[in-house]
Write an enzyme that holds these catalytic residues in place. Structure first.
Site, PDB file in Angstrom:
ATOM      1  N   LEU A 299      -6.657   4.439 -11.725  1.00 16.42           N
ATOM      2  CA  LEU A 299      -5.911   3.177 -11.625  1.00 16.42           C
ATOM      3  C   LEU A 299      -6.077   2.537 -10.249  1.00 16.42           C
ATOM      4  O   LEU A 299      -6.132   1.310 -10.133  1.00 16.42           O
ATOM      5  CB  LEU A 299      -4.436   3.412 -11.953  1.00 16.42           C
ATOM      6  CG  LEU A 299      -4.167   3.930 -13.380  1.00 16.42           C
ATOM      7  CD1 LEU A 299      -2.671   3.967 -13.657  1.00 16.42           C
ATOM      8  CD2 LEU A 299      -4.865   3.090 -14.455  1.00 16.42           C
ATOM      9  N   HIS A 560      17.186  -7.138   7.193  1.00 21.37           N
ATOM     10  CA  HIS A 560      16.960  -8.322   6.379  1.00 21.37           C
ATOM     11  C   HIS A 560      15.979  -9.248   7.062  1.00 21.37           C
ATOM     12  O   HIS A 560      16.042  -9.400   8.274  1.00 21.37           O
ATOM     13  CB  HIS A 560      18.304  -9.043   6.183  1.00 21.37           C
ATOM     14  CG  HIS A 560      18.227 -10.154   5.200  1.00 21.37           C
ATOM     15  ND1 HIS A 560      17.988  -9.942   3.856  1.00 21.37           N
ATOM     16  CD2 HIS A 560      18.351 -11.491   5.367  1.00 21.37           C
ATOM     17  CE1 HIS A 560      17.986 -11.118   3.233  1.00 21.37           C
ATOM     18  NE2 HIS A 560      18.199 -12.063   4.125  1.00 21.37           N
TER      19      HIS A 560
END
Ligand code: FAD
Ligand code: NDP
Length: 585
Positions: A299, A560
């Site tokens: 993959l 963040h």
């Protein structure tokens, strides 16, 4: 500590230990002010060894002043003396107690067979403790004739070239999918396979050279020879390519770290397929490619080849990513098909490969046939044990897997050990390295620390990256019971993908934490599907090692805006049935 240990061991003999020169400048300042009587020798040693920091140790041994070395050399010297003084045969090794030194003289304290991830790590660690170590590394050419230098699979035909190719794929995606929305016009961006392969191979050759220098610096002898056991304490060394005569060496202990090699396909024309041993050095573009297999190697290779612009089909025998969380594997499959536009032929195996007059390959399979430029066989790897003559050394195999049977890396021959892909366990570079290092510490530094094969983090570098640690949801249900589990989950769109109009499945990024309700919500499984999965997972792996609970995760203040911060805000459980699709900021 080094200085006082040396003083204790050799009272009155330590001529000088010199400390505290954190920089070359402070060292030079000290030299100028120094009244040391052996300053000339000292300056010479400093320049010759390029060693300017603490300590420098000199020992008066009757024949004159002997330079012992810097910190590592002095420690090794100290340990070798204390070990021989306190326990002439071997240091206390409660873990491998049946490995009893026979007192005979051998050419080498330790011979390591295989200079890959595990072998190199163990050899350098053993040399630190004063052992006389020989590393043998010889690469048998692949059936296609590919061969490479020192460092083993990871450096030459595994992690390193794979990750660089994956990075090339990420760049292609940024250019084609994101650049414009972020203000960049990149007209006519094209991809050049040969250029990429040249850069990758140049980088690898540099690493091969560095590994050789590193071994020399650490006083480990490296020989480019194939090792075969002659008896329990003798190896015969051959180098078929160099045509040198075989020679025998004897060893007190041996470490088998020979890794694995790709399995071949079992259909007519199998030799026409290449493997991961060949793809990263292939000078010409692979063209239209059939990848056979459906796990890590298949993959990942399918992913980078497709992003580089090749037409890619993956032939899947049964399921994707056997052994991984089936929910996550299914999401990877959907992303690869629908977003990366990779074709899948499911439930099929090749039944023959035939070369056509124009050089292309005709592949006949369970459901039909197809024409390809390249067939990449990625159907797993076998341990590379066939040429070792293990019975001569009394080393046994696990009959189920064909890998070397070990208990804490010790084989059925008590003085012979094995680490890495050649034993049962996760086939990952850091696993081989850690097991090799810990083994050397147990054997030569009195450590009793065993290798822990659980909670090993891993990342699969597919077009959407996947990282995980601990149990899959399937395994957690089986071992802990569905009623005792909580599964927190959330889909999300990474900010860095959010401006692009060309990322239809950006919301397929997804994460989940599996917690054990009977153990204060201890997190037993961590799964992340999204950008930078390796980086995110590595950091969370530490929390998993420390047995963090769900409360520990959500009481951590996030960074963040990042994708990893999602693990500090997970609230929705699968069992609640609430919608876990992405919310706003
Ligand atoms: P190896 O690194 O394979 O080293 C064994 C060495 O021994 C080889 O050089 C071999 O030629 C030599 N040898 C064999 N027999 C003899 C002998 N008789 N005498 C002398 N020398 C001998 N792992 C990760 O953690 N992350 C990844 O991203 C990752 N990607 C991978 C991608 C691919 C395509 C592949 C194939 C593997 C990948 N792996 C990855 C797995 C990783 O490469 C292996 O787990 C790791 O290299 C195993 O190390 P080892 O020391 O056991 O053996
Ligand atoms: P795996 O053993 O993990 O997977 C083999 C795959 O080939 C499976 O999908 C299997 O299907 C399929 N297969 C096996 N035999 C056949 C056959 N005869 N015909 C068709 N399909 C077949 O091998 P990989 O080579 O992918 O990886 C080897 C190891 O290397 C991994 O276990 C991993 O630890 C390591 N690695 C790590 C990476 C990373 O850390 N990112 C990347 C690459 C490798 P089925 O499920 O039906 O058996």
């Amino acid at each position: 500590n080094v200085a006082s240990s040396m003083q204790t061991l050799f009272p009155g003999q330590v001529k000088a230990t010199i400390h505290e020169h954190a920089t070359k400048q402070s060292f030079n300042d000290w030299l100028e002010a120094s009244q040391a009587t052996f300053a000339t020798q000292f300056v010479g040693d400093a320049r010759a060894t390029n060693h300017y920091t603490s300590p420098f140790c000199y020992l008066e041994d009757g024949a004159g002043t002997k330079f012992v070395g810097g910190c590592d050399d002095t420690l090794a010297f100290f340990r070798s003396r204390t070990q021989s003084a306190a326990a002439p045969s071997a240091p206390a090794r409660n873990v491998h107690a049946n490995d009893v030194d026979d007192g005979a003289t051998y050419d080498w304290d330790l011979v390591v067979i295989g200079g890959g991830s595990g072998g190199l790590a163990a050899s350098k660690e053993a040399a630190k403790y004063g052992q006389k170590v020989l590393v043998l590394d010889y690469v048998k050419p692949s059936p296609q004739g590919s061969t490479w230098g020192l460092g083993g699979t990871c450096v030459n035909v595994g992690c390193i070239p794979k990750k660089l190719m994956h990075q090339s794929a990420i760049m292609g995606e940024l250019l084609h999918k994101d650049a414009e929305a972020f203000g960049w016009a990149v007209p006519n961006a094209t991809f050049d396979w040969t250029k990429l392969v040249t850069s990758v191979q140049d980088y690898i050759h540099g690493l091969n050279f560095k590994y050789r220098v590193d071994l020399r610096d650490k006083k480990v002898k490296y020989e480019n020879f194939l090792g075969t056991f002659k008896d329990a304490h003798t190896l015969t060394l051959t180098n078929p390519a160099k045509g040198k005569p075989p020679k025998d060496v004897t060893f007190r202990r041996a470490l088998i770290a020979v890794g694995g090699r790709p399995k071949s396909l079992d259909c007519p024309g199998a030799d026409l397929a290449i493997s991961s041993d060949d793809i990263f050095s292939r000078p010409t573009p692979p063209g239209k490619t059939l990848v056979v297999g459906a796990s890590y190697v298949a993959l990942e290779c399918a992913g980078f080849l497709k992003a580089q612009g090749f037409d890619v089909t993956v032939m899947v025998r049964s399921i994707l990513l056997r052994g991984f969380d089936t929910d996550m594997a299914a999401r990877i499959g959907t992303y690869m098909e629908e977003e990366a536009k990779i074709d899948f032929i499911k439930g099929a195996v090749p039944t023959s490969i035939e070369q056509l007059a124009n050089g292309q390959l005709k592949v006949t399979h369970t459901f039909g046939e197809g024409i390809y430029d390249t067939v990449l066989n990625a159907t797993g790897r076998n341990p590379d044990v066939s040429g070792l003559n293990l019975p001569a050394a009394g080393v046994g195999l696990n009959p189920k897997t064909g890998r070397i049977a070990v208990t804490h890396e010790q084989t059925s021959a008590p003085h012979i050990y094995a680490v890495g892909d050649v034993i049962d366990g996760p086939e990952l570079t850091p696993v081989a390295i850690q097991a090799g290092r810990l083994l050397a510490k147990r054997l030569f530094d009195n450590s009793a620390t065993l290798m822990a094969y659980d909670k090993v983090c891993t990342a699969v570098f597919t077009p959407i990256e996947y990282g995980c640690c601990g149990l899959s949801e399937d395994a957690a249900i089986e071992t802990i019971g569905a009623d005792n589990l909580g599964v927190y989950h959330q889909s999300f769109t990474p900010l860095e993908w959010s401006l692009s109009h060309d990322r239809a499945l950006a919301k397929e990024c997804y994460c989940k934490l599996i917690v054990d309700r009977t153990q204060n919500d201890r997190v037993v499984g961590f799964h992340y599907l999204g950008p930078n999965a390796g980086e995110v997972t590595q950091a969370v792996g530490i929390a998993m090692k420390l047995n963090a609970s769900y409360d520990d995760f959500v009481s951590t203040v996030g960074i963040h805006p990042t994708t990893a911060e999602i693990f500090t805000t997970l609230e929705i459980t699968k069992e609640s049935g609430l919608d876990a699709s992405a919310a706003g900021c």
